[in-house]
Design an enzyme around this catalytic site. Structure first.
Site, PDB file in Angstrom:
ATOM      1  N   HIS B 138       1.274  -1.053  -0.310  1.00 47.98           N
ATOM      2  CA  HIS B 138       0.171   0.072  -0.128  1.00 47.98           C
ATOM      3  C   HIS B 138       0.366   1.044   0.373  1.00 47.98           C
ATOM      4  O   HIS B 138       0.415   2.002   0.728  1.00 47.98           O
ATOM      5  CB  HIS B 138      -0.683   0.160   0.998  1.00 47.98           C
ATOM      6  CG  HIS B 138      -1.844  -0.371   1.204  1.00 47.98           C
ATOM      7  ND1 HIS B 138      -1.919  -2.464   0.874  1.00 47.98           N
ATOM      8  CD2 HIS B 138      -3.254  -1.145   1.316  1.00 47.98           C
ATOM      9  CE1 HIS B 138      -3.240  -2.740   1.130  1.00 47.98           C
ATOM     10  NE2 HIS B 138      -3.863  -2.054   1.386  1.00 47.98           N
ATOM     11  N   ASP B 190       1.110  -0.807  -8.007  1.00 49.55           N
ATOM     12  CA  ASP B 190       0.303  -0.885  -6.434  1.00 49.55           C
ATOM     13  C   ASP B 190      -0.498  -2.094  -6.556  1.00 49.55           C
ATOM     14  O   ASP B 190      -1.740  -1.877  -7.158  1.00 49.55           O
ATOM     15  CB  ASP B 190       0.195   0.526  -5.987  1.00 49.55           C
ATOM     16  CG  ASP B 190      -0.097   0.289  -4.332  1.00 49.55           C
ATOM     17  OD1 ASP B 190       1.201   0.736  -4.043  1.00 49.55           O
ATOM     18  OD2 ASP B 190      -0.561  -0.263  -3.219  1.00 49.55           O
ATOM     19  N   GLY B 191      -0.294  -2.443  -5.581  1.00 46.39           N
ATOM     20  CA  GLY B 191      -1.741  -3.956  -5.838  1.00 46.39           C
ATOM     21  C   GLY B 191      -2.901  -3.415  -5.231  1.00 46.39           C
ATOM     22  O   GLY B 191      -4.069  -3.771  -5.819  1.00 46.39           O
ATOM     23  N   HIS B 192      -3.113  -1.860  -5.061  1.00 42.32           N
ATOM     24  CA  HIS B 192      -4.304  -0.737  -4.025  1.00 42.32           C
ATOM     25  C   HIS B 192      -4.116   0.082  -5.248  1.00 42.32           C
ATOM     26  O   HIS B 192      -3.395   1.161  -3.951  1.00 42.32           O
ATOM     27  CB  HIS B 192      -4.306  -0.905  -3.085  1.00 42.32           C
ATOM     28  CG  HIS B 192      -6.106  -1.080  -2.688  1.00 42.32           C
ATOM     29  ND1 HIS B 192      -6.522   0.218  -2.898  1.00 42.32           N
ATOM     30  CD2 HIS B 192      -6.588  -1.480  -1.626  1.00 42.32           C
ATOM     31  CE1 HIS B 192      -7.627   0.328  -2.838  1.00 42.32           C
ATOM     32  NE2 HIS B 192      -8.162  -0.639  -1.076  1.00 42.32           N
ATOM     33  N   HIS B 252     -11.387  -7.739  -5.757  1.00 44.41           N
ATOM     34  CA  HIS B 252     -12.002  -6.189  -4.262  1.00 44.41           C
ATOM     35  C   HIS B 252     -12.306  -5.250  -4.731  1.00 44.41           C
ATOM     36  O   HIS B 252     -11.717  -4.835  -5.825  1.00 44.41           O
ATOM     37  CB  HIS B 252     -10.018  -6.250  -4.066  1.00 44.41           C
ATOM     38  CG  HIS B 252     -10.239  -5.170  -2.899  1.00 44.41           C
ATOM     39  ND1 HIS B 252     -10.337  -4.075  -2.440  1.00 44.41           N
ATOM     40  CD2 HIS B 252     -10.311  -5.571  -1.319  1.00 44.41           C
ATOM     41  CE1 HIS B 252     -10.208  -3.538  -1.256  1.00 44.41           C
ATOM     42  NE2 HIS B 252     -10.650  -5.017  -0.508  1.00 44.41           N
ATOM     43  N   GLU B 304     -12.734  -9.858  -0.182  1.00 43.02           N
ATOM     44  CA  GLU B 304     -14.090  -8.663   0.444  1.00 43.02           C
ATOM     45  C   GLU B 304     -14.086  -8.147  -0.876  1.00 43.02           C
ATOM     46  O   GLU B 304     -13.930  -6.721  -2.233  1.00 43.02           O
ATOM     47  CB  GLU B 304     -12.777  -7.364   0.373  1.00 43.02           C
ATOM     48  CG  GLU B 304     -12.783  -7.461   2.342  1.00 43.02           C
ATOM     49  CD  GLU B 304     -11.994  -6.408   2.766  1.00 43.02           C
ATOM     50  OE1 GLU B 304     -11.935  -5.912   3.946  1.00 43.02           O
ATOM     51  OE2 GLU B 304     -11.369  -5.365   2.649  1.00 43.02           O
ATOM     52  N   GLU B 320     -18.816  -3.210   1.034  1.00 37.77           N
ATOM     53  CA  GLU B 320     -17.850  -2.197   1.725  1.00 37.77           C
ATOM     54  C   GLU B 320     -18.522  -0.350   2.258  1.00 37.77           C
ATOM     55  O   GLU B 320     -18.487  -0.650   0.915  1.00 37.77           O
ATOM     56  CB  GLU B 320     -16.447  -2.205   1.554  1.00 37.77           C
ATOM     57  CG  GLU B 320     -15.123  -1.831   2.876  1.00 37.77           C
ATOM     58  CD  GLU B 320     -13.482  -2.270   2.546  1.00 37.77           C
ATOM     59  OE1 GLU B 320     -13.676  -3.112   2.142  1.00 37.77           O
ATOM     60  OE2 GLU B 320     -13.339  -1.319   2.653  1.00 37.77           O
ATOM     61  N   CYS B 322     -16.324   1.987   1.914  1.00 37.47           N
ATOM     62  CA  CYS B 322     -15.341   2.681   0.785  1.00 37.47           C
ATOM     63  C   CYS B 322     -16.266   2.026  -0.390  1.00 37.47           C
ATOM     64  O   CYS B 322     -15.645   2.978  -1.965  1.00 37.47           O
ATOM     65  CB  CYS B 322     -13.883   2.014   1.180  1.00 37.47           C
ATOM     66  SG  CYS B 322     -13.749   2.547   3.028  1.00 37.47           S
ATOM     67  N   CYS B 397     -10.798   2.294   7.349  1.00 41.19           N
ATOM     68  CA  CYS B 397     -10.691   2.923   6.216  1.00 41.19           C
ATOM     69  C   CYS B 397     -11.512   3.262   6.390  1.00 41.19           C
ATOM     70  O   CYS B 397     -11.562   4.713   5.725  1.00 41.19           O
ATOM     71  CB  CYS B 397     -10.446   1.276   5.224  1.00 41.19           C
ATOM     72  SG  CYS B 397     -11.163   0.280   5.187  1.00 41.19           S
ATOM     73  N   CYS B 398     -12.665   2.764   6.515  1.00 36.87           N
ATOM     74  CA  CYS B 398     -13.939   3.561   6.267  1.00 36.87           C
ATOM     75  C   CYS B 398     -15.099   4.891   7.311  1.00 36.87           C
ATOM     76  O   CYS B 398     -14.832   5.777   5.811  1.00 36.87           O
ATOM     77  CB  CYS B 398     -15.508   2.598   6.314  1.00 36.87           C
ATOM     78  SG  CYS B 398     -15.256   0.752   5.434  1.00 36.87           S
TER      79      CYS B 398
END
Lengths: 646, 646
Positions: B138, B190-192, B252, B304, B320, B322, B397-398
């Site tokens: 991240h 990046d993975g996210h 995801h 997720e 989720e 987010c 995160c949310c």
């Protein structure tokens, strides 16, 4: 958990296992065929995979005979132990080579620490972490599987010298557990139950009471939060409430079932009626709120766990193979303890469906999870949700668990004592015990007729008890061709007489194809029905759609309940299929949701058949346990009911 | 992602955001009330939690001003950045103290490495692992949130000196990314996803082209397996197929939505029609196969993730918070890029349902997952499946994501340019732009009337465009009391004239309560309907059962579709409830499954109402976004339809 032979007599055992060699299943019957396949394919496959995936080298690292990095999960030793157990049962069942047993026994003896500790993950790289993370370390769990392998070797292969070697290794580890975690040691439990039932079995084998006491201690210490919350909360490992106070099955399904099995063992051997009642209550909770039609358990992928009551999604069913095997073992123990037929019913259901579906027809590929539905376009690219069986898994607990169950399957078919024989699972084979020998001739579950021929009758009167499965509404029996008018009592037809060699009993368990509906609280399959015949749950697989339906999206199929079901025998994948009347809905609109402004303006979800539906065509539903043996294609057990037109 | 102000003109932008100060929402309206609550409760709560959970101390460890162990997830800095972004928007919206912005800006500047690197997890304990695990680290994701906070500060609080400080920190990190991962550096993603949209925004703020180029590079490099399989396979992080070739949303849900948002930004700023078309195609895939009635997305807890097409379980909905916010941001970008009303429809749906439901009425507790059903006896003991909102999460995160969205919510209500104003979200407030000022007076969504009063009209003709939501079947408009006969074009009523100050437009969007049915392929809610009014999805909560039904199990309730729905205004939790005719099924048998032997022998699942059903009673359904604000109790959006008796 093992096909028990000669447990200690107990006030709490209604039925007695037969000696391990009492039952032989014929390889041309379904169950005997599974045993033969297990011997020829699954067990050798497991042995090969242990070598290929480094499980044996993990142990050789301990002895200094290998220097590769540790491979696989931290509890990879248990795959060795379960395969060892399977090999031992198989030696007892069919003989053959003792090479694997001999080799592994020597390896284990060499790898074991002087104090009895044995765990290749913690003996080389992580010595400082031994016994520091009981929640997830699986150290006692692994010890349990070692012990069960030893018990199997001692019972099934006593003629092999290595069997005593494994028993000695197992006893040294068990003795360590008693020293370290017994009355003089720490109050602690393992995050994954399993050693409880193993210790009781070791007590049955050795008569050494501290093993039983330790098993009981582990059952009693559980439920007070000693394991902490872990990643999923204390319910995950059944540590939030003592089992005697627990009202519902909870958490990780395999852990729960293994704990229940161990608790029955403890209850039976200690005469603890309260504990047995607690397990029966929890079993009932599982069966009435958290069990799939296949007998599978575990509704969630996240924690491999039971969900809430009635949370039984067919598509995301976890229904782990090991949980089904755990349920089988618990059912067997409850059957022995209580003699109640409904435990045998469950034994049968989970065997023919939840367990059988996990192995490919070639015996060399396996499901870890066993969903009841696979959609068009399913993403099967990850081993958590494969579209077909895989040859092995990064966590390979299930394949060797299947191997050990199948190698000992004959031990669950019948029980007996001086008063008679009780037949629980019907399969072509031979049952001998207490001076009696019966031959069972049947194509069950494909055929509803079961012929039982006495070839040795023994002296004096005794009772032949034949289970009438809960799914059967019409059971008939003849003796030497003459109808016998006897009603089933508590699930068994009991025939008492002085038997003669040559007596023939024929039991006919009527097996029309049937539709099954779920309890209306099971939201996930509302408005759908399943198909079954006898103990076998059926499913519709895309490969079997006729040309008239092949163009339709599989998810648009619905069952035309105005047409009858038909049985069809086949030379193909399934000996008997159910012809199911299906049609495809007219292509619906693209949007996911549509409105109507008031109830009076139309009832969404219950429209008459739209003009564009296809004509009804007959589709051959196959036994669920045979699905996914062709191309990876959509499948479903629960089929939406069409609403009649007009 | 931010409420954009003044993006670079682009051939690919159909609509233009108004200046950030153009729209003010009144706190007595629903949306303005949410903003006021966010300022008074949620944002201060987030600031407090950052201190309590150690997020700020993590950064102080880098500067040597704290020595506690690192706390929380390895990407805990992002909670700081998102809160910082929220604080910046709030400074622009309502003024107030700049203390948090000033303090954090100084801390970030001090903590940043000379080369621009900033990540408190990797700067103290794990320096050797910087940039070594792009799949899960991240690091770029965190940089993205830093950049977005800086852009927000520059746009919303340019008067605060610290804003320029944050921009400088963000630019140094962005420059590092360009050096390290740009054309002269490594090919990596990046993975996210998240930094893509942030870099475009930084480009919009600074005009520095390499930021845009880097964003495009990251979008284009994705989809070739550079991230490896990870724990869930390459689809999890959208790295199995380049976005231009992707046919379905996958993996995801938050990652997918953030990637889509960034891709729209890149497409718009580079004039890349193909990329925009790819995003529109994926959006359509999401909306037609993998979106809950609430606008929530993500059907699986395990990863997720989006599941298969039509896999939309209400009980195990992940949805989720987010992901809903990500969907909102993507919808906004697609609305700006294309001007298509259906993107604004989704903006509205997910705001009033999927997003709004995540915050408690007091603004200090939050859902991370947003299920559409909670059963009796639900195990809410773990934060993965809580029965009520929690004040914080181990992965938090949310909550700060909600804070930054709510603080900038006014920016999404309308767009405008020389040709006119376009109203997308209706809320009491004031909109000013391009020399025009309109007052919006309404109790929407509780009331269907929206009055729009021009207080400054500007010279010459221009067009007032009013969105007619997709759920509305009867929209009427009057001008100064006279009906205007104009049909909606592509979702907007367009009123073109030379406006006068004092002109009054009234829009009436008829809002009868309605039943909603799901596509028949959505197995999980077959035979059920949901209730909605206007943009608001309703639910039945146990607390609202009348005495006649209070004794029934919640899961036995079904909707009597022969009775009408009724609207009821209330002084209670919900200003408007829907009176729903419910009855309880007769207590069914204990067993989970029951058989009938042929279709002709009865249709399971479609029986007439049984004699034991309770009489029908009216239950007040409340807006879904208000659920779980009383005791933890069962709730459901999808209600089984009763089959009429007889």
């Amino acid at each position: 958990m093992t096909g028990p032979a000669a447990p200690t007599p107990s006030a709490l055992a209604a039925l007695r296992p037969l000696p391990l060699t009492a039952v032989r299943l014929h390889p041309d019957g379904l169950l005997g065929g599974w045993q033969a396949r297990n011997a020829a394919a699954t067990l050798p496959h497991c042995v090969d995979q242990l070598a290929a995936y480094g499980n044996l080298d993990n142990l050789r690292r301990v002895t200094g005979d290998a220097d590769a990095p540790y491979a696989g999960m931290w509890f990879a030793d248990t795959d060795v132990y379960k395969t060892l157990e399977a090999a031992a049962w198989e030696l007892g069942r069919s003989g053959g080579s003792a090479e694997f047993l001999t080799d592994v026994a020597a390896l284990l003896e060499k790898a074991q620490d002087p104090d009895g500790y044995l765990n290749s993950y913690y003996q080389v790289d992580h010595r400082d972490r031994q016994w520091t993370d009981l929640g997830f370390s699986h150290e006692m769990y692994a010890a349990g599987h070692l012990i069960q392998a030893a018990v199997a070797a001692a019972r099934a292969a006593p003629q092999v010298l290595a069997s005593q070697q494994v028993v000695a290794v197992a006893r040294r580890f068990a003795d360590l557990l008693v020293r370290r975690f017994g009355p003089e040691g720490t109050e602690a439990v393992d995050g994954h139950p399993e050693v409880e039932t193993a210790l009781v079995e070791l007590y049955r084998l050795t008569g050494h009471r501290p093993y039983l006491d330790q098993a009981r201690r582990l059952v009693d210490l559980r439920g007070y939060g000693r394991l902490g919350p872990g990643r999923f909360g204390p319910r995950y490992w059944q540590d939030d409430t003592p089992i005697r106070d627990q009202t519902e099955v909870t958490g990780h399904a395999v852990r729960q079932q293994y704990l229940l099995a161990g608790a029955v063992d403890v209850a039976v051997e200690t005469g603890d009626n309260d504990l047995l009642a607690a397990v029966e209550r929890l079993w009932r909770s599982a069966l009435t709120t958290r069990t799939y039609l296949t007998g599978g358990q575990g509704s969630r992928h996240k924690d491999e766990g039971f969900g809430d009551a009635y949370e039984l999604p067919p598509d995301r069913a976890y229904a782990e193979t090991c949980a089904a095997i755990g349920s089988f073992h618990t059912a067997w123990r409850l059957l022995l303890a209580t003699g109640k037929a409904h435990y045998a019913d469950e034994l049968e259901r989970v065997l023919y469906n939840g367990i059988a579906a996990s192995t490919a027809v070639d015996g060399r590929a396996f499901f870890y999870t066993n969903p009841l539905q696979l959609r068009t376009g399913h993403d099967g690219s990850h081993e958590d949700t494969p579209s077909q069986r895989l040859s092995w898994y990064s966590c390979a607990c299930c394949p060797p668990n299947l191997a050990r169950l199948m190698a000992s399957l004959h031990a669950y078919a019948a029980t007996g004592d001086a008063g008679g024989l009780q037949l629980h699972l019907y399969a072509a084979g031979r049952i001998a015990g207490h001076g009696r020998v019966v031959e069972v001739r049947t194509d069950y579950p494909w055929n509803e007729r079961i012929a039982i021929v006495l070839t040795e009758a023994a002296d004096g009167p005794w009772t032949l008890a034949l289970r009438v499965p809960g799914w059967c509404r019409d059971a008939r029996v003849t003796l030497n061709g003459w109808p016998v008018r006897v009603a089933a009592e508590e699930g068994y037809l009991r025939l008492s007489r002085t038997w003669q060699a040559g007596d023939q009993v024929e039991l006919v368990l009527a097996m029309p194809p049937r539709m099954v509906a779920a309890h209306p609280r099971v939201d996930a399959v509302r408005g759908s029905v399943a198909l079954a015949r006898g103990p076998v749950v059926y499913c519709v697989e895309h490969a079997d759609l006729p040309a008239a339906l092949a163009g339709a999206l599989f998810e648009d199929l619905e069952l035309d309940a105005t047409e009858p079901l038909r049985l069809v025998t086949s030379d193909g994948l399934a000996p008997v299929t159910i012809g199911v009347p299906l049609r495809a809905r007219a292509a619906p609109p693209d949007g996911l949701y549509s409105s109507c402004h008031q109830p009076g303006q139309g009832r969404p979800g219950a429209q008459p058949a739209r003009p564009g539906s296809t004509p009804t065509a007959t589709v051959a539903a196959i036994p669920y346990f045979l699905w996914a043996n062709r191309a990876a294609e959509p499948m479903r057990i629960w089929i939406p009911l069409a609403t009649p037109a007009g």
